[in-house]
Design an enzyme around this catalytic site. Structure first.
Site, PDB file in Angstrom:
ATOM      1  N   SER A 693       0.704  -1.477   0.009  1.00  0.00           N
ATOM      2  CA  SER A 693      -0.008  -0.053  -0.018  1.00  0.00           C
ATOM      3  C   SER A 693       0.817   1.131   0.093  1.00  0.00           C
ATOM      4  O   SER A 693       0.330   2.483   0.053  1.00  0.00           O
ATOM      5  CB  SER A 693      -0.972  -0.059   1.141  1.00  0.00           C
ATOM      6  OG  SER A 693      -0.146   0.146   2.416  1.00  0.00           O
ATOM      7  N   LYS A 736      -5.781   3.519   8.934  1.00  0.00           N
ATOM      8  CA  LYS A 736      -5.024   4.721   8.217  1.00  0.00           C
ATOM      9  C   LYS A 736      -5.436   5.984   8.388  1.00  0.00           C
ATOM     10  O   LYS A 736      -4.815   7.085   8.645  1.00  0.00           O
ATOM     11  CB  LYS A 736      -4.608   4.336   6.803  1.00  0.00           C
ATOM     12  CG  LYS A 736      -3.932   2.741   6.793  1.00  0.00           C
ATOM     13  CD  LYS A 736      -3.638   2.333   5.389  1.00  0.00           C
ATOM     14  CE  LYS A 736      -3.080   1.093   5.054  1.00  0.00           C
ATOM     15  NZ  LYS A 736      -3.066   0.618   3.666  1.00  0.00           N
TER      16      LYS A 736
END
Length: 809
Positions: A693, A736
């Site tokens: 990611s 996140k």
């Protein structure tokens, strides 16, 4: 008054040698020896034909058929052959008497027999008080050995009977002969006998044989004690058996036959009232009939008794049938747990189906998430909402299939498996049953416990669960099974297929704050002997503990830190503090807990060239991750540091490949990479990092360093990148985003396909952030960079389209 005694023996310089297996000859003793090897027989023939003297030496390895010089010990015994008989089978039987010890100087010949040059070892000793004491001690030990039933191995021709020849030992004044006689007589190890033969010092000999005799005496004493206990136990059992049989006969004569008959009647009543299914009742009656025919002191009777107790104690017909109140169930879940809205919603759906159908035959719920997020405790809340009993089995570390299915009755100490044990403890056939830590089951040579769980957790077949101990079908279809796990990777696919996964995300700081205020503190303060009204935590102090002293997805560390603060307050009260009310402020937290353990990660202070802000997911929540890129003269190498995993390194390579492929569009020289090295570093090098990611953040930082265009400080990004610049979906967006919000980030760049995950993010967080969902890296660069790279012209053969592929336009 000391004097020296010597016993010299005149010997020839050379003598034949006969190797011995597991036998050591000693001077002053006699032994019959059987020899069948050709060299040994040749040596015996030579000795018999001359002076009848031969050297007997022990082999180091008794399995060797033709030992060489290196295979024999260097000290042996010269013996006189008294008799020699040649057997029809070809073997020689000789009677030899040991004369003196000799040292083998060399081997004169090897064929047709071994002949050696020898040097006599004189038997010298000095009469001292110490030696006299050792001699007496050895004689006493040997006498004790014989009294305990030790079996001497003397030659019948020399000292065949200890009782008759005991004076020969006890009256012997030569300590060497004493040691030799006893050593030859007792079955010591060959190596121990050889050591005694080689010893020169008489004192050392006596000490060594004393040690060996002490060991043998100790073994004989233990053996005698065990024999005595065994005989005593057998006598007691026999006496009890006779007395029981007499009592039974007396009771029958008097017509008072209770005892076992009373026990049989009690089992009959239990079987009748247990509500067993017909098949189980038949099995129980058969076992009871077998028990009635047995003698009460038969060992197998106790096994049958235990089996019948298990069968009759199980709640075959007992169920909790409390009506389900959906409103009350929702209130109970809210009372016990804060947040977890999706989890609660799924549980209420489950309860609704159960209320309408009366029975749920569907997937087994599996709560998956980090430690400390309430997976186990919510099982108790479900049981309370249903009005059922709660049972729990921890599966962590279980490696034996019998722990699930039970042990077969043929084994001593056998019992049912943990599931059946849990049902018995719950006292009902339809409890809420939690299988905790299902991801930590192991397997070894004793079987695979996860395979045994397949039947128990399969709604189509668990109505006839087979437990090895019960040996009858057991209905688990009414049990509401719930499982918990920290990760799914270690759960076997076949078992995972039977589970409905409900994921637990980590708590947000706001959720932790409310959990601490509404649940943890009201529970902790009274348990420490204090009153809630006398201890007040300010909101700021609770947030200080959360931000500066814990870093976790759950609340266990938070509970420990708050307990530490309360304990210090309790100490002050116990020491007689005059304060009646204690208010805990952020300053007080620092004073009580010490310096902050964790400092919050903040965004970059200013827009920076070659530095971007990525987002990472960890087991304890989300984190922001800074990516730094620097350029240096070189040969086109890409250097990746910061303890990156293989997947993250591949993301860096893919990002660099994208940049090199699109050099024209980015305004870079055609062969820019041939003269520079690109170094990518992710700080906090001691922390392992991995995952795809970070692709967008890596690409942005590399392009920023090469184009000298700075990256905006308040933009954080996440997403996997492909070689064509596509931005692919990632996981853990909620964690996140929460990390970015804590760090003061204003804009989040995320993959287009992750837009659906916005509903998991709290509203108060969404209000403070701007979300940009992108399909291609070009879109991300427009948002993250303080400028746009200027494309350069190039030959037609090298030109690359400046717009994304049609699928992303």
């Amino acid at each position: 008054m000391n004097d020296f005694i010597s016993q010299p023996v005149k010997l020839p310089d050379k003598l034949p040698l006969v190797p011995l297996r597991d036998v050591v000859m000693f001077p002053g003793t006699s032994l019959p020896i059987v020899s069948g090897r050709s060299k040994s027989k040749s040596a015996l023939d030579q000795a018999w034909a001359t002076n009848r003297l031969v050297v007997f030496v022990t082999q180091k390895n008794s399995r060797l058929e033709d030992p060489k010089a290196t295979d024999l010990y260097q000290v042996g015994t010269v013996c006189l052959l008294k008799r020699m008989i040649k057997n029809p089978e070809g073997e020689y039987t000789v009677s030899a008497e040991g004369l003196t010890r000799v040292f083998i100087k060399s081997y004169a010949q090897a064929e047709p027999y071994l002949e050696v040059e020898i040097e006599e070892i004189p038997e010298l000793y000095e009469k001292t008080e110490e030696m006299e004491a050792l001699v007496r001690n050895v004689k006493e030990q040997f006498k004790r050995f014989v009294e305990l039933g030790g079996n001497p191995l003397l030659d019948p021709g020399s000292l065949s009977s200890w009782a008759a020849n005991w004076p020969i030992i006890t009256q012997n004044e030569d300590p060497n002969l004493l040691v030799n006689s006893i050593t030859q007589a007792i079955d010591f190890k060959t190596i121990d006998k050889q050591q005694l033969l080689e010893m020169v010092s008489v004192i050392e000999k006596l000490q060594r044989i004393s040690d060996l005799l002490a060991k043998e005496v100790k073994i004989l004493e233990i053996q005698q004690n065990l024999s005595f206990k065994t005989n005593e136990r057998v006598s007691k059992m026999t006496r009890e058996a006779i007395l029981r049989e007499q009592m039974r006969s007396i009771e029958e004569e008097l017509g008072e036959g209770e005892g076992q008959n009373g026990e049989i009647k009690e089992f009959e009543t239990k079987i009748k009232n247990s509500g067993m299914p017909k098949e189980v009742r038949t099995k129980a009656v058969k076992e009871l009939a077998s028990l009635a025919k047995m003698s009460p002191y038969n060992p197998e009777a106790s096994y049958k008794r235990n089996y019948l107790e298990w069968l009759t104690d199980l709640p075959w017909s007992i169920k909790d049938n409390a009506p389900i109140d959906m409103k009350r169930s929702a209130e109970i879940l809210d009372e016990d747990h804060y947040g977890l809205n999706k989890v609660k919603e799924r549980i209420l759906e489950y309860l609704a189906v159960h209320k309408l159908s009366g029975k749920v035959r569907g997937s087994i719920l599996c709560f998956v998430g980090p430690p400390g997020t309430g997976k186990t405790s919510i099982g108790k809340s479900i049981a309370r909402a249903l009005g059922r009993k709660f049972g729990k089995v921890s599966l962590g570390g279980i490696r034996d299939e019998a722990e699930i299915r039970g042990h077969r009755r043929t084994y001593v100490g056998s019992m049912p498996g943990r599931i059946v044990q849990g049902i018995k403890s719950a006292g009902t056939m339809n409890p809420v049953f939690m299988l905790d830590e299902i991801d930590k089951i192991g397997n070894d040579y004793r079987g695979d416990p996860s395979a045994a769980l397949l039947e128990a957790l399969d709604p189509e077949q668990n109505n006839a669960f087979s437990d090895h101990y019960l040996e009858v079908p057991f209905d688990l279809s009414n049990v509401m099974f719930i499982t918990t796990a920290n990760m799914l990777d270690t759960i076997p696919p076949a078992l995972r297929d039977r589970l409905e996964i409900i994921r637990y995300a980590g708590y947000t700081q706001n959720e932790k704050f409310n959990i601490a205020k509404q649940f943890i503190l009201p529970k902790l303060i009274p348990t420490h002997g204090l009153k809630v009204k006398n201890v007040k935590f300010t909101d700021e102090s609770i947030m200080a503990v959360i931000q500066n002293y814990t870093r976790e997805a759950g609340v266990r560390s938070l509970e420990r830190e708050l307990s530490s603060v309360i304990r210090k307050i309790a100490r002050k009260v116990a020491e007689g503090s005059k304060l009646k009310t204690f208010e805990v402020t952020p300053e007080e937290v620092t004073k009580l807990l010490g310096p902050a353990k964790f400092l919050p990660q903040l965004k970059e202070i200013e827009d920076t060239v070659g530095a971007s802000t990525g987002l990472a997911w960890t087991e304890v929540g989300g984190e922001i991750m800074f990516i730094e890129v620097t350029l240096m003269p070189g040969k086109g190498q890409l250097i990746l540091t910061g303890q990156l995993g293989d997947v993250m390194k591949e993301s860096g390579t893919a990002a660099m490949s994208y940049v090199r492929t699109h050099w024209e569009k980015l305004g870079l020289p055609e062969k820019f990479f041939q003269k520079i090295d690109v170094h990518v570093h992710v700080p906090e090098g001691a922390v392992p990092k991995d995952g795809p990611s970070a692709g967008v953040a890596l690409t942005t930082a590399i392009i920023s360093a090469l184009t000298k265009i700075s990256v905006k400080k308040d933009v954080a990004m996440t997403g996997e990148i492909t070689l064509r610049g596509r931005v692919l979906e990632i996981g853990g967006l909620k964690e996140k985003v929460l990390a970015a919000h804590r760090a003061g980030v204003k804009t989040i760049i995320a993959p287009f396909n992750n837009e659906k995950d916005l509903e998991d993010i709290p509203d108060y967080v969404q209000k403070d952030l701007e979300f940009v969902f992108v399909k291609h890296i070009d879109e991300a660069l427009k948002i993250s960079l303080n400028g746009t790279p200027t494309p350069k012209s190039a030959p037609k053969s090298m030109r690359i389209p400046l717009t994304p592929p049609p699928a992303f336009a």
